[in-house]
Motif scaffolding. Structure first.
Motif, PDB file in Angstrom:
ATOM      1  N   SER A 277       2.999  21.226  11.373  1.00 22.69           N
ATOM      2  CA  SER A 277       2.823  20.595  12.683  1.00 22.69           C
ATOM      3  C   SER A 277       1.411  20.044  12.823  1.00 22.69           C
ATOM      4  O   SER A 277       1.213  18.884  13.237  1.00 22.69           O
ATOM      5  N   GLU A 278       0.410  20.866  12.494  1.00 24.29           N
ATOM      6  CA  GLU A 278      -0.986  20.428  12.608  1.00 24.29           C
ATOM      7  C   GLU A 278      -1.246  19.186  11.770  1.00 24.29           C
ATOM      8  O   GLU A 278      -1.872  18.227  12.233  1.00 24.29           O
ATOM      9  N   ILE A 279      -0.781  19.197  10.525  1.00 29.62           N
ATOM     10  CA  ILE A 279      -1.102  18.107   9.609  1.00 29.62           C
ATOM     11  C   ILE A 279      -0.313  16.845   9.946  1.00 29.62           C
ATOM     12  O   ILE A 279      -0.854  15.732   9.919  1.00 29.62           O
ATOM     13  N   MET A 280       0.960  16.981  10.298  1.00 36.13           N
ATOM     14  CA  MET A 280       1.760  15.789  10.604  1.00 36.13           C
ATOM     15  C   MET A 280       1.328  15.123  11.901  1.00 36.13           C
ATOM     16  O   MET A 280       1.306  13.899  11.997  1.00 36.13           O
ATOM     17  N   VAL A 281       0.958  15.916  12.900  1.00 40.82           N
ATOM     18  CA  VAL A 281       0.539  15.333  14.180  1.00 40.82           C
ATOM     19  C   VAL A 281      -0.809  14.629  14.054  1.00 40.82           C
ATOM     20  O   VAL A 281      -1.068  13.632  14.737  1.00 40.82           O
ATOM     21  N   THR A 282      -1.677  15.121  13.158  1.00 44.70           N
ATOM     22  CA  THR A 282      -3.018  14.528  13.024  1.00 44.70           C
ATOM     23  C   THR A 282      -3.136  13.576  11.837  1.00 44.70           C
ATOM     24  O   THR A 282      -4.207  13.031  11.585  1.00 44.70           O
ATOM     25  N   TYR A 283      -2.026  13.358  11.099  1.00 40.57           N
ATOM     26  CA  TYR A 283      -2.073  12.469   9.941  1.00 40.57           C
ATOM     27  C   TYR A 283      -1.922  11.009  10.386  1.00 40.57           C
ATOM     28  O   TYR A 283      -1.105  10.692  11.243  1.00 40.57           O
ATOM     29  N   ALA A 284      -2.701  10.108   9.776  1.00 41.31           N
ATOM     30  CA  ALA A 284      -2.593   8.671  10.046  1.00 41.31           C
ATOM     31  C   ALA A 284      -1.544   8.068   9.112  1.00 41.31           C
ATOM     32  O   ALA A 284      -1.738   8.034   7.891  1.00 41.31           O
ATOM     33  N   PHE A 285      -0.434   7.602   9.682  1.00 44.36           N
ATOM     34  CA  PHE A 285       0.707   7.133   8.888  1.00 44.36           C
ATOM     35  C   PHE A 285       0.586   5.671   8.442  1.00 44.36           C
ATOM     36  O   PHE A 285       1.526   5.131   7.850  1.00 44.36           O
ATOM     37  N   LYS A 286      -0.553   5.022   8.710  1.00 42.45           N
ATOM     38  CA  LYS A 286      -0.689   3.592   8.409  1.00 42.45           C
ATOM     39  C   LYS A 286      -0.406   3.281   6.936  1.00 42.45           C
ATOM     40  O   LYS A 286       0.367   2.371   6.617  1.00 42.45           O
ATOM     41  N   ARG A 287      -1.006   4.026   6.038  1.00 40.48           N
ATOM     42  CA  ARG A 287      -0.871   3.733   4.609  1.00 40.48           C
ATOM     43  C   ARG A 287       0.576   3.888   4.143  1.00 40.48           C
ATOM     44  O   ARG A 287       1.079   3.095   3.357  1.00 40.48           O
ATOM     45  N   MET A 288       1.245   4.897   4.637  1.00 35.59           N
ATOM     46  CA  MET A 288       2.635   5.141   4.272  1.00 35.59           C
ATOM     47  C   MET A 288       3.537   4.033   4.823  1.00 35.59           C
ATOM     48  O   MET A 288       4.414   3.510   4.108  1.00 35.59           O
ATOM     49  N   LEU A 289       3.328   3.655   6.088  1.00 33.91           N
ATOM     50  CA  LEU A 289       4.163   2.628   6.713  1.00 33.91           C
ATOM     51  C   LEU A 289       3.919   1.249   6.108  1.00 33.91           C
ATOM     52  O   LEU A 289       4.812   0.394   6.105  1.00 33.91           O
ATOM     53  N   THR A 290       2.726   1.029   5.583  1.00 33.73           N
ATOM     54  CA  THR A 290       2.425  -0.246   4.917  1.00 33.73           C
ATOM     55  C   THR A 290       3.349  -0.471   3.723  1.00 33.73           C
ATOM     56  O   THR A 290       3.746  -1.605   3.436  1.00 33.73           O
ATOM     57  N   HIS A 291       3.690   0.607   3.032  1.00 31.94           N
ATOM     58  CA  HIS A 291       4.612   0.490   1.888  1.00 31.94           C
ATOM     59  C   HIS A 291       6.063   0.335   2.335  1.00 31.94           C
ATOM     60  O   HIS A 291       6.867  -0.280   1.639  1.00 31.94           O
ATOM     61  N   LEU A 292       6.401   0.901   3.486  1.00 28.36           N
ATOM     62  CA  LEU A 292       7.803   0.926   3.920  1.00 28.36           C
ATOM     63  C   LEU A 292       8.206  -0.322   4.714  1.00 28.36           C
ATOM     64  O   LEU A 292       9.356  -0.755   4.644  1.00 28.36           O
ATOM     65  N   LEU A 293       7.283  -0.899   5.488  1.00 34.72           N
ATOM     66  CA  LEU A 293       7.618  -2.001   6.380  1.00 34.72           C
ATOM     67  C   LEU A 293       7.269  -3.349   5.759  1.00 34.72           C
ATOM     68  O   LEU A 293       6.381  -3.437   4.888  1.00 34.72           O
ATOM     69  N   PRO A 294       7.953  -4.413   6.189  1.00 39.00           N
ATOM     70  CA  PRO A 294       7.574  -5.758   5.741  1.00 39.00           C
ATOM     71  C   PRO A 294       6.131  -6.073   6.130  1.00 39.00           C
ATOM     72  O   PRO A 294       5.593  -5.509   7.086  1.00 39.00           O
ATOM     73  N   GLU A 295       5.530  -7.005   5.419  1.00 33.30           N
ATOM     74  CA  GLU A 295       4.108  -7.290   5.615  1.00 33.30           C
ATOM     75  C   GLU A 295       3.799  -7.717   7.053  1.00 33.30           C
ATOM     76  O   GLU A 295       2.765  -7.353   7.613  1.00 33.30           O
ATOM     77  N   ASN A 296       4.727  -8.479   7.674  1.00 36.04           N
ATOM     78  CA  ASN A 296       4.472  -8.955   9.031  1.00 36.04           C
ATOM     79  C   ASN A 296       4.614  -7.856  10.082  1.00 36.04           C
ATOM     80  O   ASN A 296       4.194  -8.003  11.224  1.00 36.04           O
ATOM     81  N   LEU A 297       5.216  -6.709   9.689  1.00 39.12           N
ATOM     82  CA  LEU A 297       5.362  -5.579  10.604  1.00 39.12           C
ATOM     83  C   LEU A 297       4.398  -4.431  10.290  1.00 39.12           C
ATOM     84  O   LEU A 297       4.432  -3.394  10.951  1.00 39.12           O
ATOM     85  N   ALA A 298       3.574  -4.620   9.271  1.00 41.55           N
ATOM     86  CA  ALA A 298       2.634  -3.558   8.880  1.00 41.55           C
ATOM     87  C   ALA A 298       1.682  -3.255  10.032  1.00 41.55           C
ATOM     88  O   ALA A 298       1.162  -4.176  10.684  1.00 41.55           O
ATOM     89  N   PRO A 299       1.460  -1.995  10.344  1.00 39.79           N
ATOM     90  CA  PRO A 299       0.611  -1.633  11.505  1.00 39.79           C
ATOM     91  C   PRO A 299      -0.856  -1.954  11.273  1.00 39.79           C
ATOM     92  O   PRO A 299      -1.356  -1.894  10.152  1.00 39.79           O
TER      93      PRO A 299
END
Length: 336
Positions: A277-299
């Motif tokens: 819980s501690e690690i997932m709530v405080t983790y920045a998911f940007k790098r992970m989502l960059t691989h999963l989402l199309p380039e135009n939807l990357a955060p």
């Protein structure tokens, strides 16, 4: 391929560190739940017991390194661990004889013992600060990685690398060994069965001829072993600073209460629930989502629920929620 890269990022920054941290919290919470189950009070000095044991391990490690003794690819602190456990056990047995025994004899209320443990906590905290100071220390040596990021990238051809530190593997292996040994001891030895009987019904256990002082002494020795091991593993994985161990009291108690205070299985489960819980709530998911989402939807932002500065606030929030809606914990621990 992008999905695999995202999976590696998630494993590298969430799964591996959270599993190691969860194992450390589980060992700490086992010590808390053992004291509560058998001696029937919440030991607020547990975090500083971890700090004291780790301080002894560091001092012995420095002594061994000074005379040229190391443990090869493994941390030298593992050689110092038995000595640290022994010294911590002597401290806890001495504290029990000088302080806690009196309150047991007069059958003081659990809240009185909690207040006493707060006093013991401040004394132990002072001992650690006088003994080693308030600075941050790193004392790991030996091989740093079991798997390093560059080697993983070369082996798999992925863009992202997976790094697993030696201390993380040691933490998980030692936690499994200690938990297995504790459960075997409690279930298959005469002393362990006496401790379980004492925990279930103290008066009936006394009528059965069980020696209460022996049970108490063994409980403190096991608590010293669990606290010292948890403290040393945490220090090896991250670093040692006296104040950090004082702060660790919150996630450790949260782990014990979430799982069910007085329930060993609950303490283990609670440790991993709090860690993830501690690690997932405080983790920045940007790098992970960059691989999963199309380039135009990357955060553009970090995609982080809370800053890492608020890591312990996650433990506190979970603790409050559990106390409000399920005070006996997930595994229905004892109630004081």
């Amino acid at each position: 391929m992008d999905f695999l890269n995202a999976l590696v990022v998630f494993a590298n920054f969430v799964v591996v560190p959270a599993t190691a941290y969860g194992a450390q919290l589980a060992l700490g919470a086992l010590g808390v739940t053992l004291i509560f189950g058998i001696l029937r009070f919440s030991n607020f000095a547990h975090g500083d017991t971890m700090a004291f044991g780790t301080m002894i391990a560091i001092l012995v490690t420095w002594g061994l390194q000074a005379v040229g003794i190391t443990f090869g690819p493994l941390p030298t602190a593992l050689l110092a661990l038995p000595v640290a456990i022994g010294v911590t056990a002597l401290l806890l047995l001495g504290t029990d004889r000088m302080i806690y025994r009196f309150y047991r004899k007069v059958r003081a209320a659990p809240v009185i013992l909690v207040m006493v443990s707060l006093g013991v906590m401040f004394v132990m905290n002072a001992l650690v600060r006088f003994g080693i100071g308030v600075n941050e220390y790193r004392f790991e040596d030996g091989a740093r990685f079991v798997i390093d990021a560059r080697g993983f990238r070369e082996m798999t051809g992925l863009a992202e690398g997976l790094a697993i530190r030696t201390t993380q593997v040691i933490t998980i292996v030692m936690a499994v060994i200690m938990v297995a040994a504790l459960f075997w001891f409690l279930r298959h030895t005469r002393t362990g069965k006496s401790m379980r009987a004492f925990s279930d019904n103290e008066d009936l256990a006394l009528l059965s001829g069980i020696n209460p002082e022996r049970v108490v002494a063994v409980t403190w020795i096991i608590t010293a072993a669990l606290a010292t091991t948890a403290g040393v593993l945490y220090g090896l994985d991250k670093s040692f600073k006296a104040f950090t161990y004082f702060q660790l009291l919150l996630p450790i108690f949260a782990s014990a209460i979430v799982g069910g205070l007085g329930n060993p299985l609950g303490a283990i489960a609670g440790g991993f629930i709090i860690a993830y819980s501690e690690i997932m709530v405080t983790y920045a998911f940007k790098r992970m989502l960059t691989h999963l989402l199309p380039e135009n939807l990357a955060p553009d932002g970090l995609v982080q629920l809370l800053s890492t500065d608020y890591k312990f606030a996650v433990s506190f929030a979970i603790l409050i929620i559990v106390l409000l809606f399920k005070p006996t914990g997930l595994f229905k621990g004892q109630q004081s």
